[in-house]
Each structure stands twice: as structure tokens, then as C-alpha cells.
Design an enzyme around this catalytic site. Structure first.
Site, mmCIF file in Angstrom:
data_model
loop_
_atom_site.group_PDB
_atom_site.id
_atom_site.type_symbol
_atom_site.label_atom_id
_atom_site.label_comp_id
_atom_site.label_asym_id
_atom_site.label_seq_id
_atom_site.Cartn_x
_atom_site.Cartn_y
_atom_site.Cartn_z
ATOM 1 N N TYR A 156 0.842 -1.193 0.000
ATOM 2 C CA TYR A 156 0.000 0.000 0.000
ATOM 3 C C TYR A 156 0.880 1.247 0.000
ATOM 4 O O TYR A 156 1.635 1.495 0.954
ATOM 5 C CB TYR A 156 -0.930 0.040 1.211
ATOM 6 C CG TYR A 156 -1.947 -1.077 1.290
ATOM 7 C CD1 TYR A 156 -2.264 -1.862 0.182
ATOM 8 C CD2 TYR A 156 -2.609 -1.358 2.480
ATOM 9 C CE1 TYR A 156 -3.197 -2.880 0.264
ATOM 10 C CE2 TYR A 156 -3.550 -2.364 2.571
ATOM 11 C CZ TYR A 156 -3.833 -3.132 1.457
ATOM 12 O OH TYR A 156 -4.761 -4.146 1.538
ATOM 13 N N GLY B 20 -19.478 0.325 -2.310
ATOM 14 C CA GLY B 20 -20.516 1.335 -2.158
ATOM 15 C C GLY B 20 -21.886 0.893 -2.622
ATOM 16 O O GLY B 20 -22.879 1.613 -2.428
ATOM 17 N N GLY C 154 -14.466 -5.665 2.000
ATOM 18 C CA GLY C 154 -15.489 -5.248 1.054
ATOM 19 C C GLY C 154 -16.915 -5.444 1.543
ATOM 20 O O GLY C 154 -17.776 -5.849 0.753
ATOM 21 N N PRO C 155 -17.218 -5.173 2.804
ATOM 22 C CA PRO C 155 -18.558 -5.466 3.323
ATOM 23 C C PRO C 155 -19.674 -4.647 2.679
ATOM 24 O O PRO C 155 -20.833 -5.073 2.670
ATOM 25 C CB PRO C 155 -18.432 -5.153 4.815
ATOM 26 C CG PRO C 155 -17.327 -4.149 4.899
ATOM 27 C CD PRO C 155 -16.348 -4.581 3.838
ATOM 28 N N VAL C 156 -19.341 -3.457 2.140
ATOM 29 C CA VAL C 156 -20.373 -2.656 1.467
ATOM 30 C C VAL C 156 -20.197 -2.685 -0.045
ATOM 31 O O VAL C 156 -20.845 -1.931 -0.770
ATOM 32 C CB VAL C 156 -20.400 -1.201 1.998
ATOM 33 C CG1 VAL C 156 -20.760 -1.188 3.473
ATOM 34 C CG2 VAL C 156 -19.077 -0.489 1.758
#
Length: 302
Positions: free
Chosen positions: A50, A202, A197-199
Site C-alpha cells: 500500500y 458502495g 469489502g462489506p459494502v
């Protein structure tokens, strides 16, 4: 906040901060990390790749003042070796892993790393060599625990059978429910899932309509664009707060270790925390789950 315990005894908060989106401006990133700690988030997930190490440096600097707290847990990842031309190459060799951990520790300002994760992997890797690197680091006291970040069932199965992994990180949410088929098997090995990535970029937020058009115009997985839109609309009939619904769906699984949310601002993190803390009933979870497709991994099964 609930803490989930890994086999090594490490306790990780059920909501963790994925640090990839913090940016490279220190004070901005520090504010987000401070907000996380103020709201009982104690697991911080980064990677050596990152911002080419800058993210680890920022995370380490921001958390330095909390090094006397036993509950702060830092996880980082290895395997993507940067090249001089700005690209990366995959390198799961023992030599690279054991060299890289030294650089990560230095950037994070630590003498021992809580959780070290292989950042990907294929069945064609030198699997036993890779596993031995992590086992040696653990035996030497350089790391407390290790895991893998993977969506490949064949790789996951090999590590479950032949290593001491304690975590598996995979994209997991109400729409991308592919990991669901593996959960009982993972849980039977005492391994915890880190759900990234729970949402779903978006899509499972209040901005779902715009995100559908901007990021999912070609559909995804077994959904075409129209099916995905219809499915999201149907799920909203159960609970209009899609994020809360996805969080609660993830929390309903025994194999869950932590839900990893990214945040590029304090307000975004606060929204995620509020949605994480919202109560959604089991009946709502079941109803919403029935309205989405049962997805399965179709590659890398053997």
C-alpha cells in the site's frame, strides 16, 4: 465492541479498519485512526504494498503512542514485490517473506508483528516453502500469527490442511456471498474470516443507485445490470439501510473474525461504525438473504 479470539489468543475487534484508503498525508490519516480507536476499533489492517510502504509507516507512526496497550492489533501482508519500473511481481518465496517482514517491522515501529498475511497466492506457488517461512517466523518470535488473503478455494484448502493459519481474508458481503460455502469447513479448523469489502464498493450503501450505474454497469458475477438493480431494490424492501444489513449478515456467521472497513475520511468511518452498530433482526437477515443469488466460486476448485 465484541472481540473475536484467534487460535494464538490474539483478540481482534469485530470491526477492523482497513488502512489502504487512508492516503499519504499523515495528519489526515491519523485523524481517521484516532476516530477508530475512540470507537473501540482495535484491529488495523495494512500491507507492505500500500503506497509502497508509506501506509505501514503512517499506521506505525499513528499507533506508536498506543504501544503500551495490549489490545491494539496490527496485521500486514506480503507477497507483492515492487519492481523498479513501478510495477509488482508475485513472490511467495521464503527468502522474500523473511526479508520483507524486517522492512515491515521497521516501518511499523514494532519488534514483533501480530498478524502476517500472504497477500494472495496460487496453487502453483511453492506452497510448502511459503508455509515454512511463516512457521519459522512464528517460531522465532518475529510474528505471533499468520494468515492468507485469498478467494481461491484450492489455495484455502491447502493452507487449512498443511499450515497453522489463523485467518483467511476474502471479499464477503450480502451480494458476494461466495465464501459462505466454505465457512463451516474454515470454522472446523478454528480459523477466522476477515471479511473485506462489506459494502461492496458502495453498492450496499445509501448511494447504491449511483454506484450501480458507475461501477456495475456491466453487472458482476451471475448478475447482469438489471438483475443487480432489481435485487438491490428487493433487498431495500426488507431494510433500507443496506450497510447495516450486510454488516449484520456477516456478524451472523460463527467463523467471522473481523469485518474490515476502509475509510478515506473520518465521516466515512463514522458512517460505517453507525451502520455496524445498528440492530437488524435475524428475520430480516434471512429475508434479505433469500432475495439474493447463491453465488459460488467457479474457478480454482481443485
Amino acid at each position: 465492541m465484541q472481540k473475536n479470539i484467534l487460535k494464538s489468543g490474539i483478540e481482534i475487534s469485530e470491526l477492523g479498519l482497513g488502512c489502504m484508503s487512508l492516503g499519504t498525508e499523515y495528519h489526515h490519516a491519523e485523524e481517521i485512526i484516532e476516530c477508530a480507536i475512540e470507537n473501540d476499533i482495535t484491529y488495523f489492517d495494512t500491507a507492505d504494498i500500500y503506497d509502497r510502504g508509506v501506509n505501514e509507516d503512517i499506521v506505525g507512526k499513528s499507533l506508536k503512542k498506543y504501544q503500551n496497550r495490549d489490545d491494539i492489533v496490527i496485521g500486514t501482508k506480503v507477497g507483492n514485490r515492487p519492481l523498479n519500473d513501478g510495477s509488482t511481481t508475485w513472490d511467495p518465496s521464503k527468502k522474500y517473506i523473511k526479508e520483507s517482514v524486517k522492512s515491515s517491522l521497521k516501518r511499523l515501529g514494532l519488534e514483533q508483528l501480530d498478524l502476517y498475511q500472504l497477500h494472495g497466492g496460487t496453487i502453483d506457488d511453492p506452497l510448502d516453502e511459503t508455509i515454512s517461512a511463516f512457521d519459522e517466523l512464528k517460531k522465532e518470535g518475529v510474528i505471533k500469527a499468520y494468515g492468507i488473503s485469498s478467494i481461491r478455494p484450492n489455495v484455502i484448502e491447502y493452507y487449512l490442511k498443511h499450515s497453522q493459519i489463523e485467518t483467511i481474508m476474502s471479499q464477503f458481503n450480502l451480494i458476494d456471498n461466495r465464501p459462505e460455502r466454505l465457512l463451516n469447513h474454515i470454522h472446523s479448523h478454528g480459523v477466522k474470516v476477515l471479511a473485506r469489502g462489506p459494502v461492496f464498493k458502495g453498492l450496499l450503501t445509501s448511494n447504491s443507485v449511483n454506484v450501480l450505474d458507475q461501477k456495475f454497469s456491466d453487472g458482476i458475477f451471475d448478475y447482469n445490470y438489471h438483475e443487480l438493480g432489481e435485487t438491490i431494490a428487493s433487498v431495500k424492501e426488507v431494510e433500507s439501510n443496506l450497510s447495516a444489513l450486510s454488516f449484520e449478515y456477516l456478524k451472523s456467521h460463527d467463523a467471522l473474525g473481523s469485518i474490515i472497513v476502509g475509510a478515506s475520511s473520518v465521516s466515512q468511518l463514522k458512517d460505517n461504525i453507525a451502520n455496524f452498530n445498528k440492530t437488524v433482526s435475524l428475520d430480516q437477515i434471512k429475508s434479505a438473504r433469500h432475495r439474493v443469488k447463491d453465488l459460488e466460486y467457479t474457478q480454482h476448485l481443485e
